[in-house]
Design a protein around this motif. Structure first.
Motif, short mmCIF file in Angstrom:
data_model
loop_
_atom_site.label_atom_id
_atom_site.label_comp_id
_atom_site.label_asym_id
_atom_site.label_seq_id
_atom_site.Cartn_x
_atom_site.Cartn_y
_atom_site.Cartn_z
N ASP A 73 58.29 103.23 -105.14
CA ASP A 73 57.30 103.80 -103.85
C ASP A 73 57.48 102.63 -102.90
O ASP A 73 58.21 101.72 -102.97
CB ASP A 73 56.10 104.05 -104.38
CG ASP A 73 55.36 103.11 -105.15
OD1 ASP A 73 55.74 101.81 -104.75
OD2 ASP A 73 54.53 103.40 -106.00
N GLU A 74 56.87 102.97 -101.75
CA GLU A 74 56.69 101.98 -100.89
C GLU A 74 56.31 100.69 -101.15
O GLU A 74 55.54 100.44 -102.18
CB GLU A 74 56.01 102.38 -99.63
CG GLU A 74 56.37 103.58 -98.84
CD GLU A 74 55.69 104.03 -97.50
OE1 GLU A 74 54.71 103.20 -97.37
OE2 GLU A 74 55.94 104.87 -96.68
N GLU A 75 56.71 99.46 -100.86
CA GLU A 75 56.22 98.12 -101.30
C GLU A 75 54.79 98.06 -101.05
O GLU A 75 54.32 98.37 -100.19
CB GLU A 75 56.94 97.22 -100.52
CG GLU A 75 56.73 96.08 -100.93
CD GLU A 75 57.37 94.79 -100.03
OE1 GLU A 75 57.19 93.59 -100.29
OE2 GLU A 75 58.23 95.20 -99.21
N PRO A 76 54.25 97.74 -102.21
CA PRO A 76 52.71 97.74 -102.53
C PRO A 76 52.15 96.37 -101.86
O PRO A 76 52.71 95.28 -101.66
CB PRO A 76 52.41 97.74 -103.89
CG PRO A 76 53.49 96.91 -104.58
CD PRO A 76 54.78 97.39 -103.65
N ASN A 77 51.05 96.79 -101.23
CA ASN A 77 49.91 95.43 -100.60
C ASN A 77 49.37 94.62 -101.93
O ASN A 77 49.09 93.60 -101.65
CB ASN A 77 49.06 95.86 -99.75
CG ASN A 77 49.62 96.48 -98.37
OD1 ASN A 77 50.67 95.72 -98.00
ND2 ASN A 77 49.03 97.63 -97.87
N ASP A 78 49.31 95.45 -102.99
CA ASP A 78 48.56 94.76 -104.07
C ASP A 78 49.42 94.89 -105.29
O ASP A 78 49.26 95.88 -105.82
CB ASP A 78 47.10 95.29 -104.35
CG ASP A 78 46.41 94.77 -105.37
OD1 ASP A 78 47.10 93.64 -106.13
OD2 ASP A 78 45.30 95.16 -105.72
N PRO A 79 50.20 93.97 -105.80
CA PRO A 79 51.12 94.13 -106.90
C PRO A 79 50.50 94.30 -108.16
O PRO A 79 50.84 94.99 -108.95
CB PRO A 79 51.91 92.67 -106.69
CG PRO A 79 51.93 92.56 -105.52
CD PRO A 79 50.43 92.89 -104.83
N GLY A 80 49.25 93.79 -108.31
CA GLY A 80 48.19 93.90 -109.54
C GLY A 80 48.00 95.35 -109.77
O GLY A 80 48.13 96.02 -110.91
N SER A 81 47.67 96.01 -108.85
CA SER A 81 47.18 97.51 -108.82
C SER A 81 48.40 98.20 -109.31
O SER A 81 48.22 99.24 -109.91
CB SER A 81 46.39 98.00 -107.80
OG SER A 81 47.38 98.14 -106.70
N THR A 82 49.61 98.00 -108.52
CA THR A 82 50.80 98.75 -108.76
C THR A 82 51.23 98.49 -110.19
O THR A 82 51.70 99.46 -110.77
CB THR A 82 51.92 98.37 -107.71
OG1 THR A 82 51.57 98.52 -106.61
CG2 THR A 82 53.13 99.02 -108.02
N ARG A 83 51.12 97.44 -110.80
CA ARG A 83 51.47 97.31 -112.07
C ARG A 83 50.73 98.14 -113.12
O ARG A 83 51.28 98.60 -114.04
CB ARG A 83 51.34 95.59 -112.57
CG ARG A 83 51.75 95.19 -113.74
CD ARG A 83 51.72 93.74 -114.10
NE ARG A 83 52.05 93.44 -115.50
CZ ARG A 83 53.06 92.98 -115.66
NH1 ARG A 83 54.19 92.92 -114.87
NH2 ARG A 83 53.37 92.65 -117.07
N ALA A 84 49.42 97.97 -112.83
CA ALA A 84 48.59 98.64 -113.66
C ALA A 84 48.83 100.25 -113.81
O ALA A 84 48.87 101.01 -114.97
CB ALA A 84 46.92 98.36 -113.14
N ALA A 85 49.24 100.54 -112.47
CA ALA A 85 49.34 102.09 -112.35
C ALA A 85 50.88 102.51 -113.06
O ALA A 85 50.87 103.39 -113.63
CB ALA A 85 49.49 102.45 -110.92
N ASP A 86 51.88 101.41 -113.05
CA ASP A 86 53.00 101.64 -113.77
C ASP A 86 52.86 101.90 -115.01
O ASP A 86 53.35 102.56 -115.88
CB ASP A 86 54.06 100.36 -113.53
CG ASP A 86 54.57 100.77 -111.77
OD1 ASP A 86 54.19 101.75 -111.11
OD2 ASP A 86 55.15 99.71 -111.52
N GLN A 87 51.88 100.83 -115.64
CA GLN A 87 51.82 100.88 -117.18
C GLN A 87 51.01 101.89 -117.59
O GLN A 87 51.43 102.53 -118.73
CB GLN A 87 51.10 99.49 -117.29
CG GLN A 87 51.81 98.21 -117.24
CD GLN A 87 51.20 97.09 -117.53
OE1 GLN A 87 49.71 97.07 -117.05
NE2 GLN A 87 51.70 95.91 -117.90
N ALA A 88 50.23 102.49 -116.98
CA ALA A 88 49.27 103.71 -117.00
C ALA A 88 50.25 104.80 -117.03
O ALA A 88 50.10 105.83 -118.06
CB ALA A 88 48.04 104.10 -116.17
#
Length: 286
Positions: free
Chosen positions: A231-246
């Protein structure tokens, strides 16, 4: 949505003014000058407005621009603690800046180089389950202050018998290309990083037997699922990581299995998009 946009824009503007220019502190110094000028009208005991404003300005421009550097250092220290069992910190560099007095005394970490073996798919021997490393193949990742992390990620082929090495790096689309047309001789630093370090993973599997026992007891049916998130490059890598893991965990639960562990195996950033490659280990009691 508009409120969040304006709040984000305001913080970005303030960060730029105070951390990357002198205009923010110049504005503060002017306000301090006006405040003390009015105070001296009521009480001449207050110090000269120009003196106070000058001190505030000098202290601000001498300290505030260094704060992002020390924030980067704190992030690197946390990262090094998280990966100490799966990767090696090959080198760290501390940087000073002539225009930032704080860095003269206590220079912050400005660059960190991490190395870890490239891993294949999940394998197991009945006692342990984990990722088996490829022979002579490593990832080298150097994170520098002020640069995108993915800009310095390399896949390294290190032949310790022949003392040769070859680097490949991704282009803007994420495709790997060799840096040199053929392997070249290692320098002393590369021999130390890749050949003289004990890369034995016999006691460092990514997932231990205890994780499987917690998931399903003594006997498990196992399934490893690879998936990609883009997806588009995230502003918050931490929240993106959590979404990817979910997202990966749901792949297990959709099959009636329990997610044991989730690992990101590759990550690229182009000019607009980020692409993350993941693998999830699912387990089910037999």
């Amino acid at each position: 949505m508009n409120l969040e946009y304006w709040i984000s824009g305001t913080f970005s503007l303030l960060s730029w003014l105070f951390f990357h220019t002198i205009y923010g502190m110049l504005g503060v110094a002017i306000l301090v000058y006006l405040l003390f000028r009015d105070l001296r009208k009521t009480s001449p005991r207050f110090p000269e407005p120009a003196l106070v404003a000058g001190v505030v300005f000098l202290v601000g421009v001498g300290t505030l621009p260094s704060i992002p550097r020390y924030q980067f250092q704190n992030e690197m220290l946390k990262l090094m603690l998280r990966i100490e069992d799966s990767a090696r910190v090959a080198s760290t560099s501390r940087w000073r800046s002539m225009t930032e007095p704080l860095t003269w005394v206590n220079p912050p970490i400005g660059a960190v180089t991490l190395i870890w073996p490239q891993s294949s798919h999940f394998v197991g021997d009945g006692q342990r389950i984990g990722l088996a490393p490829f022979e002579n193949r490593f990832y080298e990742w150097t994170m520098r202050y002020g640069e995108k992390p993915a800009d310095s990620l390399s896949l390294v082929y290190a032949d310790c018998v022949q003392s040769t090495i070859r680097y490949t790096r991704p282009d803007e689309s994420g495709i790997l290309h060799p840096v040199t047309p053929s392997p070249v001789k290692m320098v002393a630093r590369e021999k130390d990083w890749y050949c003289e370090y004990n890369w034995s993973w016999e006691e460092k599997w990514s997932w231990e037997k205890e994780a499987l026992l917690r998931a399903c007891g003594k006997a498990c049916q196992l399934l490893a699922i690879d998936y990609i998130r883009r997806d588009e490059e995230p502003n918050d890598p931490g929240s993106t990581r959590a979404a990817d893991q979910a997202f990966g965990a749901k792949k297990c639960t959709d099959k009636g299995m329990t997610p044991v562990q989730i690992m990101r195996t590759w990550w690229t950033i182009s000019s607009k998009y980020s692409t993350r490659h993941w693998v999830v280990l699912c387990a089910r009691p037999q």
